[in-house]
Each structure stands twice: as C-alpha cells, then as structure tokens.
Design an enzyme around this catalytic site. Sequence first.
Site, PDB file in Angstrom:
ATOM      1  N   CYS A   1       0.804  -1.223   0.000  1.00  0.00           N
ATOM      2  CA  CYS A   1       0.000   0.000   0.000  1.00  0.00           C
ATOM      3  C   CYS A   1       0.837   1.273   0.000  1.00  0.00           C
ATOM      4  O   CYS A   1       0.288   2.376  -0.025  1.00  0.00           O
ATOM      5  CB  CYS A   1      -0.948  -0.005   1.198  1.00  0.00           C
ATOM      6  SG  CYS A   1      -2.098  -1.387   1.156  1.00  0.00           S
TER       7      CYS A   1
ATOM      8  N   GLU B   1       0.854   4.264  13.652  1.00  0.00           N
ATOM      9  CA  GLU B   1       1.148   5.548  13.013  1.00  0.00           C
ATOM     10  C   GLU B   1       1.042   6.690  14.024  1.00  0.00           C
ATOM     11  O   GLU B   1       1.889   7.595  14.037  1.00  0.00           O
ATOM     12  CB  GLU B   1       0.194   5.795  11.847  1.00  0.00           C
ATOM     13  CG  GLU B   1       0.492   7.085  11.091  1.00  0.00           C
ATOM     14  CD  GLU B   1      -0.328   7.253   9.822  1.00  0.00           C
ATOM     15  OE1 GLU B   1       0.013   8.129   9.005  1.00  0.00           O
ATOM     16  OE2 GLU B   1      -1.314   6.502   9.642  1.00  0.00           O
TER      17      GLU B   1
ATOM     18  N   LYS C   1      -8.540   8.413   3.618  1.00  0.00           N
ATOM     19  CA  LYS C   1      -9.228   7.133   3.427  1.00  0.00           C
ATOM     20  C   LYS C   1     -10.571   7.100   4.145  1.00  0.00           C
ATOM     21  O   LYS C   1     -11.393   6.228   3.861  1.00  0.00           O
ATOM     22  CB  LYS C   1      -8.328   5.984   3.875  1.00  0.00           C
ATOM     23  CG  LYS C   1      -7.079   5.826   3.002  1.00  0.00           C
ATOM     24  CD  LYS C   1      -6.201   4.680   3.488  1.00  0.00           C
ATOM     25  CE  LYS C   1      -4.916   4.603   2.689  1.00  0.00           C
ATOM     26  NZ  LYS C   1      -3.970   5.698   2.992  1.00  0.00           N
TER      27      LYS C   1
ATOM     28  N   HIS D   1      -9.726   2.848   0.734  1.00  0.00           N
ATOM     29  CA  HIS D   1      -8.307   2.509   0.570  1.00  0.00           C
ATOM     30  C   HIS D   1      -8.062   1.912  -0.818  1.00  0.00           C
ATOM     31  O   HIS D   1      -8.388   0.751  -1.061  1.00  0.00           O
ATOM     32  CB  HIS D   1      -7.900   1.513   1.649  1.00  0.00           C
ATOM     33  CG  HIS D   1      -6.419   1.280   1.753  1.00  0.00           C
ATOM     34  ND1 HIS D   1      -5.500   1.803   0.865  1.00  0.00           N
ATOM     35  CD2 HIS D   1      -5.686   0.562   2.659  1.00  0.00           C
ATOM     36  CE1 HIS D   1      -4.294   1.422   1.201  1.00  0.00           C
ATOM     37  NE2 HIS D   1      -4.381   0.673   2.295  1.00  0.00           N
TER      38      HIS D   1
END
Length: 409
Positions: free
Chosen positions: A163, A314, A333, A338
């Site tokens: 991704c 994150e 997103k 996504h």
Amino acid sequence: MPHPVHIAVTGLGLITPAGHDADAVWSAMCAGRGLAQKDPELVGLPVDIACRVEDFEPVAAHGRRLARRTDRFSHLALSAARQAVVDAKLDPDTWSPTRIGVVLGTASNSLETYLEGFALLGQERPTLVSPLSLPRSLPSAAAAEIAIDLGVRGPNFSVSSACASGATALAVARDLIAAGACDIVLAGGAESARDRMTVTCLTQVRALSRRTDAPRLASRPFDTDRDGFVLSEGAAVLVLEHPDHALRRGAHIRARLRGYGSSCDAHHPVAPHPEGAGAEQALRAALHNAGLAPRDIGHVNAHGTSSHAGDAAEAQALLRVFDGTPPPVTAPKSVLGHPLGAAGAVEAALTVLTLEQQLVPPTANLLRQDPGRELDVVTGRPRPVPVDAALSNSFGFGGQNTVLVFTTP
C-alpha cells in the site's frame, strides 16, 4: 543537513470515487463525508461494500480497442496521466520523448481478467482464454500503456511496495530526475482491486470493515470504534520535473517534492510494528533527506487506513517524531476508502492541493481517539492552516514504509 534537489510538481491528474478530476476530488474531500456503498459486484460476500469510481466509461474515455486490451487499473491510470500532462501544459509535439520517464506503483496484479481465465481453465476450456489475459493483467501494464499512449521513451517501470506503492513510485521518480536520467517523470499509482477474490482474501485476514449495514460510516481512521478499512480504487499521476527544465519552459510549479524516506519494519507479513518503529524511521529519514526539522512541518497527510494496529502504530510514530505535538492531520481514506497501491499517489496529490489551498480537508467519521494517542486530526470542516511543508505517509503490508515531503514552490 544534506542539500536536496527540490523536484518541481508541474501537473497532476486524479480519478477516484470522489470524482474524475482534481477539482471534483478536492471538493468532495472538503465535504468530509464517506463514499462507501454497497457494491453490486460483491453481492453475497461477507463484506459487500466498497468505494467505486462511478460513471466512468472506458470506451468513451479511451476508445473501444484500447479499452478492450487493458484492464480497469490501466483505464484509470491512462485518464490520470492524460490529465496530468494537460495540467502541466506539456506538448507531446515539442517534448524530448527519451528524456521523459514513467514510474507507476501498483500493489498487485490485476485479477479482473485472471479470474475469467481461471474460470475457463476450471471448466477445462483453455482454448477460450484470451491471449490478452497476461499482458493486460501484468503490474507493469499501466506504465507501459501510458508510454504507448503518450509516446514517451524514457525509463519505464512499475514498483510494488504494497500500500506504499504509489508513494514509492514518486520517490523513485525523484531519484531518476536527481540522477540526471530524466527531465520529467510521470509518476503515481493505479489500482482497481474490487474483485471477489481480493475482497475475500482481505476479509479472511480481517483487514476489512464489517460495518456493511452503514457503509458511509465504515471507514473511520483513528476512531476508537474502527474495525478495518474499506476497499477502493483510483489513480493519481503527478508530473515531476527537474526545476531547471521547468524554469526553461516557463512551467507553473504547483509544489516541490523536497525529499522522502523509506524503511521496512522487518516484523510481520501483515501487521505493522506495534510501536510504529518502521514508520518512525521513515518519517525521520524523510525529514533528514529534505533538510527539514519537525518544527518546519505544518501538516501531515496520514496513511490512516482505519485498522486497529495500523492507526495505533502511526499515531505513536507521529507523537514521538513531533515530541507529542504533531501538526494538523487528515486521513483521506475516511472519505475515499483505501485504493491500495494507488493510495500513496492519491494522497500525495491531495497534499499538493493542501499546500496550494492552505486548507486541510476534514477526516470523516472520527468521534473519539485512542486514549494516550490523540492527534490533532481535522474533523467537521476544512481548517485553514498556514503550511509551507507537509508530510504524506504511506505504509503497507510487509512493513514497507514511504514518507514524502512536499513544500510550497
């Protein structure tokens, strides 16, 4: 500090579930409402919601012959690339085709055509498998089709880092220009993985949201009630150009790609490092490569997929890098879903638009953050923010991380 090459962004093209061009996508991002809905192609599966690019007709966009020989991810990539070239005011009759490259990110093979072929093989009818099945489904197909369509003959390849693929493509393109291999690179990502096999596999690894009774509320990055991401599709292509070349042709510079950082968690094939160690490494490497300090960053475009582990990792990484006070954050997103390998490129384009507009779009569906991991996430409405430099985060399966640094011209 190093002396980075500040690569010029002179054009961009976007096609996403929010619209078929940059203006439409930006408007929908600023509205801040999730776009997930029931997907007729997924009827009968445990997860039957997705974010789709609506009202896009490949034959109308590309002609019957080209539409027939290419899969949907290439259809989307071609549209984004053509937009980007027009936006950059590039003239194919006057450019030097051997000095223009194409680098495109995609997370996987296009399974759209393969599934049809596998079905025929299962019926022991191999002679009915189309001879186009392989070339139209290769990960490299979209990059090759862009080159064929535009007649550019410089370096041409695809990159795959899950991704993070779209962001990695931009990083590689930056290095090609900095090394003198190209004057211009069309770089970005494209993905259309709304096929039943991909959805089934992602469901089996519990990556997707099960909130199928309320699709528009399903993608909720950083919210305590998140339960997985919503699959999407789309493409983004940025025109990256050596600043001297852009200056000579009088190009309008929309932003600059000032630096990047990449890393690998080396932890797990699907789960991120639980404390975000790899993400932190990429963030710090990006800042160093750009010659900037955390205090110089005015905005973060988060990877924010709406997964429990990913968002937590994150958030922790950002809190450490910014000593507990990261700048305003948005998570696209929440609106777009996504789009896997296209995500990093789509969000890079949105980061460029944020720098231009000095406006951070809101994150949808965020009610309450994890205690002790709270970020300054923009919600409700767009927030005006004075920002000269911004980060765009992209993290993928396998712990593959890329962080891009964009600055105003």
